[in-house]
Design a protein around this motif. Structure first.
Motif, PDB file in Angstrom:
ATOM      1  N   THR A  63      -5.082   3.295   5.250  1.00  0.00           N
ATOM      2  CA  THR A  63      -6.072   2.507   4.155  1.00  0.00           C
ATOM      3  C   THR A  63      -7.236   2.580   5.233  1.00  0.00           C
ATOM      4  O   THR A  63      -7.299   2.633   6.574  1.00  0.00           O
ATOM      5  N   GLY A 123      -2.452  -0.443  -4.149  1.00  0.00           N
ATOM      6  CA  GLY A 123      -2.445  -0.873  -3.140  1.00  0.00           C
ATOM      7  C   GLY A 123      -3.747  -1.117  -2.714  1.00  0.00           C
ATOM      8  O   GLY A 123      -5.048  -0.359  -3.617  1.00  0.00           O
ATOM      9  N   ALA A 124      -3.962  -1.141  -1.210  1.00  0.00           N
ATOM     10  CA  ALA A 124      -5.214   0.427  -0.803  1.00  0.00           C
ATOM     11  C   ALA A 124      -5.054   1.313  -0.236  1.00  0.00           C
ATOM     12  O   ALA A 124      -5.501   1.863   0.618  1.00  0.00           O
ATOM     13  N   ALA A 125      -3.625   1.796  -0.724  1.00  0.00           N
ATOM     14  CA  ALA A 125      -3.369   3.485   0.248  1.00  0.00           C
ATOM     15  C   ALA A 125      -4.826   4.333   0.048  1.00  0.00           C
ATOM     16  O   ALA A 125      -5.011   4.641  -1.683  1.00  0.00           O
ATOM     17  N   ASP A 148       0.731  -1.430   0.241  1.00  0.00           N
ATOM     18  CA  ASP A 148      -0.053   0.028   0.134  1.00  0.00           C
ATOM     19  C   ASP A 148       1.052   1.220   0.254  1.00  0.00           C
ATOM     20  O   ASP A 148       1.504   1.516   0.923  1.00  0.00           O
TER      21      ASP A 148
END
Length: 355
Positions: free
Chosen positions: A220, A179-181, A139
């Motif tokens: 996140t 990613g989930a950043a 992330d």
């Protein structure tokens, strides 16, 4: 943007074909923007030089990733072919005997010779699809000074940057997420002022934050909401005296003891760590902790009241003249000043107090 490709045909006399074919080893091209020259084919390599818009270079080699090796009046190195444009070739002589062609593609220059009759035009090779950049692992958010992910770049994992250095302060124009950043950008230091959350790739930041961010946070999930803190009582500052002081020359990957000024050995407090050639940190070790704060000279009294933590300080967050407070592994209050930053070393001046 399209990968740099061009075809140059130069008509020459039959008697000069052999000598010309062995001499042409590069093709001229011009930079379409301010362009970094790097030591290898990718943004992870160090910057050797910068091309000015319109500066002409010679392309000697290209690789499938779209990066090309160039030679010019400064240090030679690699640039992104997306930002090169062909230089207009000279006009074809009126009565050529032969034509000599050069095609520059991702795998490098190709040569061709056509003699007798009317030369058959060399077909323009199809424009390949630009390679998809490899995303960072995990992330992470990447920040750019230009729109559409152009200009200077730095990437940051989950964490907080309370201040930005001169390259990125009030200069961030686009953000790419991996990613989930997610990212939160604020107009003032320490995540204050007007803030904007970025939850999807933003090739052009909205006007409320574009070229105005001075601090940021990468996170996140849901943005953590800090609990209100009680009003602290004034902390009395104890009496103190200088325990140790002096300069430290810290090579990259080495550690320093802020209680003695020694480099290496046991009891070290800070580590000059390099994660990648362009991502370096000052990391507390052996129970020590750091507080960047506003980077000013706070002395013992100011550092004594700082909030210390074990988070590393990115080298991009500091510049020459920045002060960093520290608490050594032995529990002493210390402060060091960034005196010089070199590619593989860090010069600091430190003072540690006893109290």
């Amino acid at each position: 943007m399209t990968t740099f490709k061009t075809i140059i045909s130069v008509a020459i006399g039959l008697t000069s074909i052999v000598s010309s074919a062995t001499a042409v080893l590069a093709a001229p091209a011009a930079s379409t923007t301010t362009l970094n020259v790097r030591s290898g084919p990718g943004t992870g390599f160090g910057v050797l030089d910068t091309l000015a818009p319109g500066e002409v270079v010679d392309v000697t080699e290209c690789v499938p990733s779209g990066w090309c090796h160039v030679t010019h009046s400064g240090p030679n190195g690699w640039v992104s072919g997306s930002y090169l444009a062909p230089v207009t070739p000279p006009p074809t002589p009126p009565s050529p005997d032969c034509s000599f062609g050069i095609t520059i593609g991702p795998s490098g220059p190709d040569f061709s010779i056509n003699c007798g009759g009317t030369p058959t035009p060399t077909p323009t090779p199809p424009t390949p699809t630009p390679p998809t950049p490899t995303p960072p692992a995990g992330d992470e958010a990447c920040f750019y000074t230009g729109i559409n992910y152009g200009g200077d770049e730095f990437c940051y994992g989950v964490g907080t940057r309370n201040t930005l250095n001169a390259t990125f302060n009030d200069e961030i124009s686009s953000v790419r997420l991996f990613g989930a950043a997610k990212a939160r950008l604020c107009t003032n230091v320490n995540l204050t002022g007007s803030c904007v959350n970025v939850t999807a790739n933003a090739p052009i930041l909205e006007p409320a934050i574009a070229n105005q961010a001075s601090s940021l946070r990468v996170y996140t999930g849901l943005l953590p909401v800090p609990l209100p803190l009680p009003i602290p009582l004034p902390t009395p500052v104890p009496s103190f005296s200088t325990y140790s002081t002096g300069p430290i020359e810290l090579p990259q990957t080495f550690r320093a003891d802020l209680d003695s000024g020694a480099v290496g050995g046991s009891g070290t407090d800070i580590w000059f760590r390099a994660a990648t050639p362009s991502s370096r940190f000052i990391t507390p070790v052996n129970g020590a902790s750091l507080a960047l704060g506003d980077g000013s000279n706070r002395g013992f009294a100011g550092c004594f009241t700082e909030s210390f933590d074990a988070d590393p300080v990115p080298l991009e967050a500091v510049s020459v003249g920045t002060y960093v407070c520290a608490k050594t592994g032995a529990g002493r209050i210390s402060q060091f000043r960034i005196n010089a930053i070199a590619p593989s070393s860090l010069s600091i001046g430190y003072t540690t107090w006893s109290h």
